[in-house]
Design a protein around this motif. Sequence first.
Motif, short mmCIF file in Angstrom:
data_model
loop_
_atom_site.label_atom_id
_atom_site.label_comp_id
_atom_site.label_asym_id
_atom_site.label_seq_id
_atom_site.Cartn_x
_atom_site.Cartn_y
_atom_site.Cartn_z
N PRO A 183 0.81 -1.22 0.00
CA PRO A 183 0.00 0.00 0.00
C PRO A 183 0.84 1.27 0.00
O PRO A 183 0.35 2.33 -0.39
CB PRO A 183 -0.84 -0.11 1.27
CG PRO A 183 -0.08 -1.04 2.14
CD PRO A 183 0.62 -1.99 1.22
N GLY A 184 2.11 1.17 0.40
CA GLY A 184 2.98 2.34 0.34
C GLY A 184 3.19 2.82 -1.09
O GLY A 184 3.43 4.00 -1.32
N ARG A 185 3.08 1.91 -2.04
CA ARG A 185 3.24 2.28 -3.45
C ARG A 185 1.91 2.58 -4.12
O ARG A 185 1.84 3.42 -5.00
CB ARG A 185 3.94 1.16 -4.23
CG ARG A 185 5.37 0.98 -3.82
CD ARG A 185 6.19 0.02 -4.64
NE ARG A 185 5.55 -0.94 -5.49
CZ ARG A 185 6.20 -1.62 -6.43
NH1 ARG A 185 7.49 -1.44 -6.61
NH2 ARG A 185 5.57 -2.51 -7.17
N THR A 186 0.85 1.85 -3.71
CA THR A 186 -0.41 1.95 -4.44
C THR A 186 -1.52 2.69 -3.69
O THR A 186 -2.46 3.16 -4.31
CB THR A 186 -0.96 0.55 -4.77
OG1 THR A 186 -1.29 -0.11 -3.54
CG2 THR A 186 0.04 -0.27 -5.57
N GLY A 187 -1.43 2.71 -2.37
CA GLY A 187 -2.52 3.26 -1.57
C GLY A 187 -3.69 2.30 -1.43
O GLY A 187 -4.71 2.65 -0.84
N LEU A 188 -3.55 1.08 -1.94
CA LEU A 188 -4.62 0.09 -1.90
C LEU A 188 -4.47 -0.84 -0.71
O LEU A 188 -3.37 -1.03 -0.20
CB LEU A 188 -4.60 -0.75 -3.19
CG LEU A 188 -4.79 0.01 -4.50
CD1 LEU A 188 -4.57 -0.93 -5.68
CD2 LEU A 188 -6.17 0.65 -4.57
N PHE A 189 -5.58 -1.46 -0.31
CA PHE A 189 -5.53 -2.47 0.73
C PHE A 189 -4.95 -3.76 0.15
O PHE A 189 -4.88 -3.95 -1.06
CB PHE A 189 -6.93 -2.73 1.31
CG PHE A 189 -7.45 -1.58 2.12
CD1 PHE A 189 -6.90 -1.28 3.35
CD2 PHE A 189 -8.48 -0.79 1.62
CE1 PHE A 189 -7.38 -0.23 4.11
CE2 PHE A 189 -8.96 0.28 2.37
CZ PHE A 189 -8.41 0.57 3.61
#
Length: 146
Positions: free
Chosen positions: A75-81
Amino acid sequence: MPEQQYLELTKQLSVVKYERLSREGGKLYDGVEAVLEKLAQKYNLYIVSNCQEGYIESFYAYHKLDKYFLDFENPGRTGLFKGENIKLIMERNQLEDAVYVGDTAGDQQAAGVAGIPFVYAAYGFGDVDGFDYSIRRFEELLELFG
């Protein structure tokens, strides 16, 4: 502390943490590299973690295990769960069949979001009620998939 100041401090501390992890690593479970080497001969391996950006890269830098993995996400790269990141890895790498190995209820839920089986690493940090498979040692992955 104001939010912006907190975010900047967190960012600075992460840089220090990842530099240290790159130099000092962490303790791996026994047999990790041997198991990964055998699995990678038969399967494509990927990492999906709930860590911050830079953690997996630092892990790779110290332990030199990146040669066994084709891709990773967090999530640090994508912001996704995590479940969405699993789906992203599956889409990006054109995977139709996959399993997720994890040790928490969150990992179990993420596998469910991605619609794939969950292997519960019972030697890990969390307790999970439902799973498709369970292992008590990392080496047991070879019994399931070797």
